[in-house]
Design an enzyme around this catalytic site. Structure first.
Site, PDB file in Angstrom:
ATOM      1  N   GLY A 162       0.662  -1.241   0.153  1.00  0.00           N
ATOM      2  CA  GLY A 162       0.124  -0.027   0.125  1.00  0.00           C
ATOM      3  C   GLY A 162       0.700   1.135  -0.158  1.00  0.00           C
ATOM      4  O   GLY A 162       0.568   2.016   1.038  1.00  0.00           O
ATOM      5  N   GLY A 167      -0.591   8.030   0.651  1.00  0.00           N
ATOM      6  CA  GLY A 167      -0.749   8.298   2.353  1.00  0.00           C
ATOM      7  C   GLY A 167       0.603   7.785   3.444  1.00  0.00           C
ATOM      8  O   GLY A 167       1.735   7.940   3.017  1.00  0.00           O
ATOM      9  N   ASP A 216      -3.011  -6.733  -5.357  1.00  0.00           N
ATOM     10  CA  ASP A 216      -4.115  -6.737  -4.448  1.00  0.00           C
ATOM     11  C   ASP A 216      -3.738  -7.663  -3.368  1.00  0.00           C
ATOM     12  O   ASP A 216      -3.772  -9.138  -3.457  1.00  0.00           O
ATOM     13  CB  ASP A 216      -5.411  -7.163  -5.280  1.00  0.00           C
ATOM     14  CG  ASP A 216      -6.541  -6.840  -4.444  1.00  0.00           C
ATOM     15  OD1 ASP A 216      -6.430  -6.919  -3.015  1.00  0.00           O
ATOM     16  OD2 ASP A 216      -7.380  -6.675  -5.017  1.00  0.00           O
ATOM     17  N   VAL A 217      -3.541  -7.184  -2.145  1.00  0.00           N
ATOM     18  CA  VAL A 217      -3.339  -8.190  -1.178  1.00  0.00           C
ATOM     19  C   VAL A 217      -4.302  -9.126  -0.647  1.00  0.00           C
ATOM     20  O   VAL A 217      -3.892 -10.088   0.097  1.00  0.00           O
ATOM     21  CB  VAL A 217      -2.775  -7.354   0.200  1.00  0.00           C
ATOM     22  CG1 VAL A 217      -1.423  -6.567  -0.207  1.00  0.00           C
ATOM     23  CG2 VAL A 217      -3.774  -6.666   0.884  1.00  0.00           C
ATOM     24  N   TYR A 272     -14.177  -2.113  11.128  1.00  0.00           N
ATOM     25  CA  TYR A 272     -12.889  -1.567  11.114  1.00  0.00           C
ATOM     26  C   TYR A 272     -12.104  -1.782  12.509  1.00  0.00           C
ATOM     27  O   TYR A 272     -11.008  -2.306  12.030  1.00  0.00           O
ATOM     28  CB  TYR A 272     -12.974   0.032  10.911  1.00  0.00           C
ATOM     29  CG  TYR A 272     -11.495   0.427  10.627  1.00  0.00           C
ATOM     30  CD1 TYR A 272     -10.624   0.222   9.471  1.00  0.00           C
ATOM     31  CD2 TYR A 272     -11.072   1.574  11.566  1.00  0.00           C
ATOM     32  CE1 TYR A 272      -9.324   0.570   9.420  1.00  0.00           C
ATOM     33  CE2 TYR A 272      -9.568   1.801  11.429  1.00  0.00           C
ATOM     34  CZ  TYR A 272      -9.085   1.353  10.407  1.00  0.00           C
ATOM     35  OH  TYR A 272      -7.531   1.822  10.302  1.00  0.00           O
ATOM     36  N   LYS A 277      -8.623  -4.006  13.261  1.00  0.00           N
ATOM     37  CA  LYS A 277      -7.306  -3.321  13.657  1.00  0.00           C
ATOM     38  C   LYS A 277      -7.032  -4.309  14.919  1.00  0.00           C
ATOM     39  O   LYS A 277      -5.793  -4.354  15.353  1.00  0.00           O
ATOM     40  CB  LYS A 277      -7.450  -1.849  13.859  1.00  0.00           C
ATOM     41  CG  LYS A 277      -7.291  -1.258  12.579  1.00  0.00           C
ATOM     42  CD  LYS A 277      -5.926  -1.626  11.653  1.00  0.00           C
ATOM     43  CE  LYS A 277      -5.918  -0.944  10.489  1.00  0.00           C
ATOM     44  NZ  LYS A 277      -4.683  -1.296   9.877  1.00  0.00           N
ATOM     45  N   VAL A 324      -4.537  10.299  11.182  1.00  0.00           N
ATOM     46  CA  VAL A 324      -3.718  10.570  10.141  1.00  0.00           C
ATOM     47  C   VAL A 324      -4.434  11.120   8.756  1.00  0.00           C
ATOM     48  O   VAL A 324      -5.253  10.382   8.295  1.00  0.00           O
ATOM     49  CB  VAL A 324      -2.768   9.529   9.837  1.00  0.00           C
ATOM     50  CG1 VAL A 324      -1.426  10.009   9.127  1.00  0.00           C
ATOM     51  CG2 VAL A 324      -2.494   8.594  11.071  1.00  0.00           C
TER      52      VAL A 324
END
Ligand code: NDP
Ligand code: 8X3
Length: 262
Positions: A13, A17, A64-65, A157, A161, A190
């Site tokens: 990625g 960012g 694409d992971v 989400y 994480k 961020v």
């Protein structure tokens, strides 16, 4: 401090960012950059800047992971001189949607879990056995304050994480007896394309997330990653939580307009 000059740093990625900022930070240290993302054109657009910044060498590939076969094929077919990865930064990830869990689109769940959890696992499985065989390496996983405090409308989400946090802990334990290190970098807000992606391209909604605070930048996170990676070989930084001064945890904020929450 352990220098990273000449070391192979593989960042997933890296097209945007935090990943792109990490590539630049390691370029400035003279690393050899192995970069992937789905948008190859975005990686190509970074090439000149990374070269000028001091990268010793750069190799890009599209990935694409979420696609386990592609992950295995892409890593198995790397040119010989790029196979011995020293530092893996499992950064590729995203949030999708901000609705009550029972109203969420299940496609958004799939995308988050397939990328943030399964993608991270696939890349780790493709890279870490080589690190173990060489008895050398460092895995940096991109976590979040979302793994410490669940917030409204972000349950899946946050869960992805939380999985990253537990996977990082488990990997560290399983690597005991080797010199391979594991770090989870756990940032708060961020300002990147993260919120644009979360809100499916709604730029107004995305901008509101960072209104009346000074958010962290990709460079702040890259700096933290570089610090963790450059500690002496016997020092393993397990996790690092970093937020803007305006953030108390994943939920509590100080917005200059007086709002105290997300
Ligand atoms: P960006 O949207 O700016 O960058 C996300 C990166 O992930 C892009 O390069 C994107 O590349 C890549 N990516 C997404 N899905 C895939 C995929 N299936 N395969 C390969 N690459 C993929 O967001 P950030 O830089 O903010 O996010 C990077 C990581 O940091 C994520 O894991 C995120 O969860 C985490 N994080 C972000 C925080 C924030 O507030 N911004 C805070 C804490 C953690 P492409 O689309 O070209 O494939
Ligand atoms: C990204 C930061 O606060 O939007 O992990 O969950 S947050």
């Amino acid at each position: 401090m352990q220098p990273v000059r000449g070391k192979i740093v593989f960042i997933t990625g890296a097209s945007s960012g935090i990943g792109a900022a990490t590539a630049l930070t390691f370029a400035q240290q003279g690393a050899r950059l192995l970069l992937c993302a789905r948008r190859l054109e975005k990686l190509e657009a970074l090439r000149d800047e990374l070269t000028t910044a001091g990268a010793e060498a750069i190799h890009f590939f599209q990935l694409d992971v979420r696609d386990r076969t592609s992950v295995n094929d892409a890593i198995a077919s790397l040119p010989e001189e790029w196979k011995a990865v020293d530092v893996l930064v499992n950064n590729a990830g995203l949030a999708r949607g901000m609705e009550k869990l029972y109203e969420n689109d299940p496609n958004d769940w799939d995308e988050m879990i397939d990328t943030n959890v399964k993608g991270l696992l696939y890349v780790t499985k493709a890279i870490v056995p080589g690190m173990v065989a060489r008895n050398s390496g460092h895995v940096v996983n991109m976590g979040s304050t979302a793994s410490y405090n669940t917030y409204a409308n972000g349950g899946v989400y946050c869960a992805s994480k939380a999985a990253e946090k537990v996977i990082s802990e488990g990997l560290k334990i399983d690597l005991l007896g080797t010199a391979v290190r594991v770090t989870s970098i756990d940032p708060g807000m961020v300002e990147t394309d993260f919120s644009k992606v979360r809100f499916h391209g709604d730029e107004e909604a995305a901008a509101k997330v960072y209104q009346n605070i000074t958010p962290l930048t990709g460079e702040d996170i890259a700096d933290a990653i570089l610090w963790a990676v450059t500690r002496p070989a016997h020092v393993n930084i397990h996790s690092m939580v970093l937020t803007t001064i305006h953030q108390g945890n994943a939920y509590y904020l100080h917005r200059t307009n007086g709002n105290a929450t997300r």
